[in-house]
Write a protein that holds these residues in place. Sequence first.
Motif, PDB file in Angstrom:
ATOM      1  N   GLY A  23       0.816  -1.211   0.000  1.00  0.00           N
ATOM      2  CA  GLY A  23       0.000   0.000   0.000  1.00  0.00           C
ATOM      3  C   GLY A  23       0.846   1.257   0.000  1.00  0.00           C
ATOM      4  O   GLY A  23       0.571   2.215  -0.724  1.00  0.00           O
ATOM      5  N   GLY A  24       1.884   1.260   0.823  1.00  0.00           N
ATOM      6  CA  GLY A  24       2.786   2.410   0.852  1.00  0.00           C
ATOM      7  C   GLY A  24       3.486   2.619  -0.473  1.00  0.00           C
ATOM      8  O   GLY A  24       3.651   3.754  -0.930  1.00  0.00           O
ATOM      9  N   LEU A  25       3.879   1.511  -1.102  1.00  0.00           N
ATOM     10  CA  LEU A  25       4.527   1.623  -2.412  1.00  0.00           C
ATOM     11  C   LEU A  25       3.553   2.121  -3.476  1.00  0.00           C
ATOM     12  O   LEU A  25       3.938   2.889  -4.361  1.00  0.00           O
ATOM     13  CB  LEU A  25       5.121   0.273  -2.827  1.00  0.00           C
ATOM     14  CG  LEU A  25       6.417  -0.101  -2.110  1.00  0.00           C
ATOM     15  CD1 LEU A  25       6.766  -1.556  -2.371  1.00  0.00           C
ATOM     16  CD2 LEU A  25       7.542   0.810  -2.556  1.00  0.00           C
ATOM     17  N   MET A  26       2.286   1.704  -3.396  1.00  0.00           N
ATOM     18  CA  MET A  26       1.294   2.182  -4.366  1.00  0.00           C
ATOM     19  C   MET A  26       1.085   3.688  -4.245  1.00  0.00           C
ATOM     20  O   MET A  26       0.975   4.379  -5.261  1.00  0.00           O
ATOM     21  CB  MET A  26      -0.038   1.461  -4.180  1.00  0.00           C
ATOM     22  CG  MET A  26      -0.267   0.366  -5.153  1.00  0.00           C
ATOM     23  SD  MET A  26      -1.977  -0.131  -5.097  1.00  0.00           S
ATOM     24  CE  MET A  26      -1.765  -1.839  -5.406  1.00  0.00           C
ATOM     25  N   VAL A  27       1.027   4.183  -3.020  1.00  0.00           N
ATOM     26  CA  VAL A  27       0.891   5.627  -2.821  1.00  0.00           C
ATOM     27  C   VAL A  27       2.133   6.338  -3.365  1.00  0.00           C
ATOM     28  O   VAL A  27       2.023   7.361  -4.056  1.00  0.00           O
ATOM     29  CB  VAL A  27       0.661   5.949  -1.332  1.00  0.00           C
ATOM     30  CG1 VAL A  27       0.753   7.438  -1.075  1.00  0.00           C
ATOM     31  CG2 VAL A  27      -0.690   5.416  -0.880  1.00  0.00           C
ATOM     32  N   ALA A  28       3.313   5.802  -3.082  1.00  0.00           N
ATOM     33  CA  ALA A  28       4.552   6.397  -3.592  1.00  0.00           C
ATOM     34  C   ALA A  28       4.580   6.374  -5.120  1.00  0.00           C
ATOM     35  O   ALA A  28       4.999   7.352  -5.748  1.00  0.00           O
ATOM     36  CB  ALA A  28       5.759   5.652  -3.024  1.00  0.00           C
ATOM     37  N   GLU A  29       4.129   5.274  -5.727  1.00  0.00           N
ATOM     38  CA  GLU A  29       4.088   5.187  -7.190  1.00  0.00           C
ATOM     39  C   GLU A  29       3.144   6.227  -7.780  1.00  0.00           C
ATOM     40  O   GLU A  29       3.456   6.838  -8.813  1.00  0.00           O
ATOM     41  CB  GLU A  29       3.638   3.793  -7.624  1.00  0.00           C
ATOM     42  CG  GLU A  29       4.632   2.712  -7.336  1.00  0.00           C
ATOM     43  CD  GLU A  29       4.022   1.325  -7.319  1.00  0.00           C
ATOM     44  OE1 GLU A  29       4.771   0.384  -7.028  1.00  0.00           O
ATOM     45  OE2 GLU A  29       2.808   1.172  -7.577  1.00  0.00           O
ATOM     46  N   ALA A  30       2.003   6.441  -7.122  1.00  0.00           N
ATOM     47  CA  ALA A  30       1.044   7.432  -7.615  1.00  0.00           C
ATOM     48  C   ALA A  30       1.628   8.841  -7.530  1.00  0.00           C
ATOM     49  O   ALA A  30       1.522   9.621  -8.486  1.00  0.00           O
ATOM     50  CB  ALA A  30      -0.263   7.335  -6.837  1.00  0.00           C
ATOM     51  N   VAL A  31       2.257   9.176  -6.417  1.00  0.00           N
ATOM     52  CA  VAL A  31       2.818  10.512  -6.243  1.00  0.00           C
ATOM     53  C   VAL A  31       4.002  10.728  -7.183  1.00  0.00           C
ATOM     54  O   VAL A  31       4.089  11.740  -7.887  1.00  0.00           O
ATOM     55  CB  VAL A  31       3.235  10.739  -4.772  1.00  0.00           C
ATOM     56  CG1 VAL A  31       4.036  12.017  -4.609  1.00  0.00           C
ATOM     57  CG2 VAL A  31       2.010  10.761  -3.876  1.00  0.00           C
ATOM     58  N   LEU A  32       4.922   9.763  -7.226  1.00  0.00           N
ATOM     59  CA  LEU A  32       6.099   9.903  -8.086  1.00  0.00           C
ATOM     60  C   LEU A  32       5.725   9.842  -9.562  1.00  0.00           C
ATOM     61  O   LEU A  32       6.307  10.550 -10.384  1.00  0.00           O
ATOM     62  CB  LEU A  32       7.127   8.828  -7.745  1.00  0.00           C
ATOM     63  CG  LEU A  32       7.759   8.945  -6.360  1.00  0.00           C
ATOM     64  CD1 LEU A  32       8.598   7.708  -6.053  1.00  0.00           C
ATOM     65  CD2 LEU A  32       8.572  10.208  -6.243  1.00  0.00           C
ATOM     66  N   GLY A  33       4.750   8.998  -9.901  1.00  0.00           N
ATOM     67  CA  GLY A  33       4.282   8.934 -11.285  1.00  0.00           C
ATOM     68  C   GLY A  33       3.686  10.252 -11.737  1.00  0.00           C
ATOM     69  O   GLY A  33       3.874  10.679 -12.876  1.00  0.00           O
ATOM     70  N   LEU A  34       2.971  10.922 -10.833  1.00  0.00           N
ATOM     71  CA  LEU A  34       2.427  12.246 -11.146  1.00  0.00           C
ATOM     72  C   LEU A  34       3.546  13.239 -11.419  1.00  0.00           C
ATOM     73  O   LEU A  34       3.481  14.014 -12.372  1.00  0.00           O
ATOM     74  CB  LEU A  34       1.547  12.734  -9.997  1.00  0.00           C
ATOM     75  CG  LEU A  34       0.971  14.136 -10.143  1.00  0.00           C
ATOM     76  CD1 LEU A  34      -0.014  14.190 -11.303  1.00  0.00           C
ATOM     77  CD2 LEU A  34       0.289  14.556  -8.857  1.00  0.00           C
ATOM     78  N   LEU A  35       4.592  13.202 -10.606  1.00  0.00           N
ATOM     79  CA  LEU A  35       5.737  14.095 -10.826  1.00  0.00           C
ATOM     80  C   LEU A  35       6.423  13.798 -12.163  1.00  0.00           C
ATOM     81  O   LEU A  35       6.806  14.719 -12.889  1.00  0.00           O
ATOM     82  CB  LEU A  35       6.743  13.957  -9.687  1.00  0.00           C
ATOM     83  CG  LEU A  35       6.321  14.563  -8.356  1.00  0.00           C
ATOM     84  CD1 LEU A  35       7.301  14.167  -7.260  1.00  0.00           C
ATOM     85  CD2 LEU A  35       6.221  16.067  -8.463  1.00  0.00           C
ATOM     86  N   VAL A  36       6.556  12.522 -12.491  1.00  0.00           N
ATOM     87  CA  VAL A  36       7.229  12.132 -13.731  1.00  0.00           C
ATOM     88  C   VAL A  36       6.458  12.653 -14.938  1.00  0.00           C
ATOM     89  O   VAL A  36       7.018  13.315 -15.814  1.00  0.00           O
ATOM     90  CB  VAL A  36       7.409  10.604 -13.807  1.00  0.00           C
ATOM     91  CG1 VAL A  36       7.809  10.162 -15.190  1.00  0.00           C
ATOM     92  CG2 VAL A  36       8.433  10.140 -12.790  1.00  0.00           C
ATOM     93  N   THR A  65      -2.317   2.668 -11.584  1.00  0.00           N
ATOM     94  CA  THR A  65      -1.951   2.582 -10.170  1.00  0.00           C
ATOM     95  C   THR A  65      -3.044   3.200  -9.311  1.00  0.00           C
ATOM     96  O   THR A  65      -3.388   2.657  -8.255  1.00  0.00           O
ATOM     97  CB  THR A  65      -0.595   3.273  -9.917  1.00  0.00           C
ATOM     98  OG1 THR A  65       0.400   2.624 -10.707  1.00  0.00           O
ATOM     99  CG2 THR A  65      -0.202   3.215  -8.454  1.00  0.00           C
ATOM    100  N   GLY A  66      -3.604   4.308  -9.758  1.00  0.00           N
ATOM    101  CA  GLY A  66      -4.713   4.934  -9.040  1.00  0.00           C
ATOM    102  C   GLY A  66      -5.923   4.019  -8.958  1.00  0.00           C
ATOM    103  O   GLY A  66      -6.581   3.923  -7.910  1.00  0.00           O
ATOM    104  N   ILE A  67      -6.212   3.318 -10.039  1.00  0.00           N
ATOM    105  CA  ILE A  67      -7.345   2.389 -10.053  1.00  0.00           C
ATOM    106  C   ILE A  67      -7.091   1.236  -9.086  1.00  0.00           C
ATOM    107  O   ILE A  67      -7.969   0.878  -8.285  1.00  0.00           O
ATOM    108  CB  ILE A  67      -7.605   1.875 -11.487  1.00  0.00           C
ATOM    109  CG1 ILE A  67      -8.182   3.003 -12.346  1.00  0.00           C
ATOM    110  CG2 ILE A  67      -8.549   0.674 -11.471  1.00  0.00           C
ATOM    111  CD1 ILE A  67      -8.263   2.689 -13.823  1.00  0.00           C
ATOM    112  N   PHE A  68      -5.899   0.650  -9.130  1.00  0.00           N
ATOM    113  CA  PHE A  68      -5.580  -0.440  -8.188  1.00  0.00           C
ATOM    114  C   PHE A  68      -5.593   0.049  -6.745  1.00  0.00           C
ATOM    115  O   PHE A  68      -6.025  -0.675  -5.844  1.00  0.00           O
ATOM    116  CB  PHE A  68      -4.225  -1.077  -8.519  1.00  0.00           C
ATOM    117  CG  PHE A  68      -4.301  -2.115  -9.591  1.00  0.00           C
ATOM    118  CD1 PHE A  68      -5.015  -3.286  -9.403  1.00  0.00           C
ATOM    119  CD2 PHE A  68      -3.653  -1.930 -10.801  1.00  0.00           C
ATOM    120  CE1 PHE A  68      -5.083  -4.251 -10.390  1.00  0.00           C
ATOM    121  CE2 PHE A  68      -3.718  -2.887 -11.797  1.00  0.00           C
ATOM    122  CZ  PHE A  68      -4.437  -4.057 -11.585  1.00  0.00           C
ATOM    123  N   LEU A  69      -5.135   1.257  -6.513  1.00  0.00           N
ATOM    124  CA  LEU A  69      -5.142   1.811  -5.164  1.00  0.00           C
ATOM    125  C   LEU A  69      -6.572   1.935  -4.642  1.00  0.00           C
ATOM    126  O   LEU A  69      -6.856   1.562  -3.499  1.00  0.00           O
ATOM    127  CB  LEU A  69      -4.433   3.162  -5.153  1.00  0.00           C
ATOM    128  CG  LEU A  69      -4.219   3.828  -3.802  1.00  0.00           C
ATOM    129  CD1 LEU A  69      -3.377   2.948  -2.888  1.00  0.00           C
ATOM    130  CD2 LEU A  69      -3.542   5.175  -3.993  1.00  0.00           C
TER     131      LEU A  69
END
Length: 188
Positions: A23-36, A65-69
């Motif tokens: 779960g923590g990694l999914m949130v990090a992926e969503a935030v970092l993916g947005l920055l990318v 990732t947002g959908i899976f989250l």
Amino acid sequence: QSGAPGATAALALDGAFLLSPLGGLMVAEAVLGLLVWALIANTTYHLHPAYGWVMFVAIFFWIMTGIFLVIYLLQLHLKFHIIPWSLVLMIFNATATVLYVTAFVTCSAAVKPTSWSQWDYNRRAAASVSTGGTHGCRGGRRAHTAALLFQFFACLVMVAYGASTFFSFCAWRGLGSNAATSQVTNHA
């Protein structure tokens, strides 16, 4: 009477999922993916096919990732037990890792200091993983710093997807659970 508690349980968020490594990694992926993808969107990516691929990968995996989250936060994966969610998540994370590596390499190879004007090169270098050649351009130090920041975010999102692949694999194989738990869940 039995329908009312089930309806409120469906709207409850699974806070424990956010505290789990996946779960923590999914949130990090969503935030970092947005920055990318925000950094890529700030360039003239539409003029060059290589950057179109990078933009596609960044936005597609950010949305997925947002959908899976949301699926895991709302515990919808428990309602659709026919779908092997741990396998689906493992395949998704592995695919995201591989395609982010290809986007990383594509973006790095696409930056050539002589192919665009200085202002555009600085912006593209800031959105790229390539840091070479920015010192001779106007604002080179700032572009170099921005390129290092993007490189940092792109590497973090790739590592996050890679770690998610590992944790998804562990969940799929049942690693970390005892034999009694895995026997009960496999036959239930």
